[in-house]
Design an enzyme around this catalytic site. Structure first.
Site: not given
Length: 249
Positions: A10, A132
């Site tokens: 990330d 998500d």
């Protein structure tokens, strides 16, 4: 049927970080050199990389392109799936042309489904839909907004469009090392024909064992982040387990 392991890189400000529950204020920096991290994962034997441009997810456009390009250069031949701020056909095409194997469309899948569906059809098996969810409802804009769309309903929109996979992240578990939400992930996998990649909460080899046991029901892989960086999951043992071994080796 084995489980594909996707180690996560990330990116925030050009660095490798992990967030807690998607909160950019809760970022732990693990490396200032994303390319070096990619080489470590490749050397450990992982067969994919999962890369997310966190700044891009919030900005709605790529923001860590230099870091992504460095990762590509550092890991030739290793397939990479990339998400974060990809909102146009031109951006999808540009990343695929640069060597990204699979592009992840998240917020765009909900807010601009025509684009997301068109991308799936234009590049079959090269687009993953990132869903998500918090409380079963889809979250967008770097998890800042919670919609009224159930995750399963959104996934079903892409069943016949050529999507390579659905990446399902339980926000409340992401980065918290609290264990995978196996029940919700398995329910989604059973409800759709698209392979599902689990994300969020992996804390131990036990989580990987639980997912491997139900991989045949449509769970193709799992993304692992903090547990790898903190040393809670040993790469060699994880890979052996995902390929059908046992926790004891």
């Amino acid at each position: 049927m084995g489980l594909t392991l996707y180690p996560a890189i990330d990116l925030k400000g050009g660095q490798v970080v992990r967030l807690k529950r998607g909160d950019m204020r809760e970022a732990t920096v693990y490396s200032a050199d994303p390319a070096a991290q990619a080489r470590l994962f490749a050397a450990a034997g992982f067969r994919w990389l999962h890369v997310v441009d966190l700044d891009g997810a919030f900005a709605g456009r790529p923001a860590n392109a230099g870091a992504v390009q460095a990762i590509l250069a550092a890991s030739p031949g290793l397939p990479i799936q990339l998400g974060g701020g990809i909102r146009s056909m031109g951006t999808v095409e540009a990343w695929l042309d640069q060597g990204i194997r699979r592009v992840i469309l998240g917020s765009a899948a909900l807010k601009n489904p025509q684009f997301a569906l068109a991308a799936c059809r234009a590049w079959p098996e090269q687009i993953a839909v990132g869903i998500d969810a918090r409380g079963g409802m889809v979250a967008t804009e770097g998890w800042a907004d919670i919609s009224t769309m159930p995750a399963t309903d959104l996934a079903r929109r892409f069943e016949d469009a050529g999507a390579a996979a659905v990446i399902y992240t339980d926000i409340d578990r992401d980065g918290m090392l609290g264990g995978v939400n196996l029940e919700a992930t398995l329910a989604l996998a059973r409800a759709v024909r698209v392979p599902v990649i689990a994300s969020g909460g992996v804390a131990s080899l036990n989580d990987l064992a639980s997912l491997t046991a139900v991989a045949h029901e449509g769970i193709e892989g799992v993304i692992i982040g903090r547990a790898l960086y903190d040393g809670r999951v040993d790469p060699a043992k994880a890979l052996a387990l995902a390929e059908g071994g046992s926790i004891g080796g």
